[in-house]
Scaffold this active site. Structure first.
Site, short mmCIF file in Angstrom:
data_model
loop_
_atom_site.label_atom_id
_atom_site.label_comp_id
_atom_site.label_asym_id
_atom_site.label_seq_id
_atom_site.Cartn_x
_atom_site.Cartn_y
_atom_site.Cartn_z
N GLY A 161 0.81 -1.21 0.00
CA GLY A 161 0.00 0.00 0.00
C GLY A 161 0.84 1.26 0.00
O GLY A 161 1.86 1.34 0.67
N THR A 162 0.48 2.21 -0.80
CA THR A 162 1.03 3.56 -0.82
C THR A 162 -0.12 4.44 -1.26
O THR A 162 -1.09 3.92 -1.83
CB THR A 162 2.16 3.71 -1.85
N THR A 163 -0.15 5.69 -1.13
CA THR A 163 0.79 6.65 -0.57
C THR A 163 0.09 7.34 0.59
O THR A 163 -1.13 7.50 0.56
CB THR A 163 1.14 7.69 -1.66
N LYS B 73 -5.60 2.86 4.70
CA LYS B 73 -4.23 2.98 5.19
C LYS B 73 -4.11 3.97 6.35
O LYS B 73 -3.02 4.19 6.86
CB LYS B 73 -3.31 3.43 4.05
#
Length: 263
Positions: free
Chosen positions: A35-37, A68
């Site tokens: 996972g990003t950002t 996230k």
């Protein structure tokens, strides 16, 4: 024992991510969702944390609506980038760690104390990070003594660094940070700080394939949360949707986003 992770490490080390034995595979990190950002921006009296919703496994989109950004406790938030499964487990352990300390000691940790506890937990994951399963969190909290929001970043070895004004982590962080640098103002309102975060995530998605932009057709928007003296608050879907619509509408006239004064 004031630390839940120390207690768990002493009585059931296999329950901690760092206590597990991984199968020998040089591609372990590539096969799992990442996972990003994630970004964070301070404003007078608080801090906003936001993250895009995309997770990728290699060149494939593994998840379109992963979250996230999480509540750590009443006055702090944690966001994760890196191996998604390990990151979510780290968040849950950190939430229990803070709750355990509060119940044992009858008081909450300071923002510094929470940031240090998280650094210790990240450091315990170094062995897995060396095998490609790194998790890099971003921690933000409201400091009651200073009446301000504070941001802390980490490296995979557990190094803890306090950031000024704003920060970003993840594969799109370079592009997001450029936008944050351009749009940040010390007198931002909470709403404008959220808008700056969504603009930064849009710019990251514009240049980084692992970062997802606002998905207006599926109604999938970034997760945006603020932490102030009133506590942690996750913005509702309608609120974030309005911010995303503002950003997308603005890009029709200015694809590169808002411009900063030259002088």
């Amino acid at each position: 024992m004031a630390s839940f992770t120390e207690f768990l490490g002493a009585y059931s080390p296999g329950s901690l991510p760092a206590g597990r034995t991984l199968p020998a595979s040089s591609r372990a990190g590539e096969e799992l969702a990442h996972g990003t950002t994630i970004v964070a921006v301070t404003f007078p009296g608080g801090v906003v944390v936001a993250g895009d919703r995309r997770a990728t496994a290699g060149h494939v989109i593994a998840q379109r609506d992963i979250e996230k950004v999480f509540r750590a406790d009443e006055f702090s938030a944690i966001a994760i980038a890196g191996t998604a499964g390990i990151g979510i487990e780290l968040v849950r352990l950190f939430q229990v760690e803070l709750e355990h300390y509060e119940k044992r000691e009858g008081r909450t940790l300071s923002v510094e104390g929470k940031a240090n506890r998280l650094a210790t937990m990240v450091r315990q994951n170094l062995g897995m990070a060396m095998q490609g399963l790194a998790v890099v969190p971003l921690f933000a909290g409201y400091d009651e003594e200073r009446d301000e929001g504070r941001i802390f970043s980490y490296d995979p070895a557990g190094g803890r660094y306090e950031e000024r004004d704003f920060h970003s982590v993840g594969s799109g962080s370079v592009f997001a940070r450029g936008a944050l640098k351009k749009l940040y103002r010390p007198d931002l309102s909470a709403e404008d700080a959220g808008l700056v975060c969504v603009q930064a995530l849009y710019d990251a998605a514009d240049d980084d394939s692992a970062t997802g932009g606002p998905d207006l057709t599926r109604r999938i928007f970034p997760v945006v949360a603020s932490v102030t003296a009133d506590g942690y608050r996750r913005l509702g879907e309608d609120e974030v949707g309005a911010l995303a619509q503002t950003v997308v509408d603005g890009r029709y006239d200015s694809p590169g986003g808002p411009t900063a004064p030259l002088r």
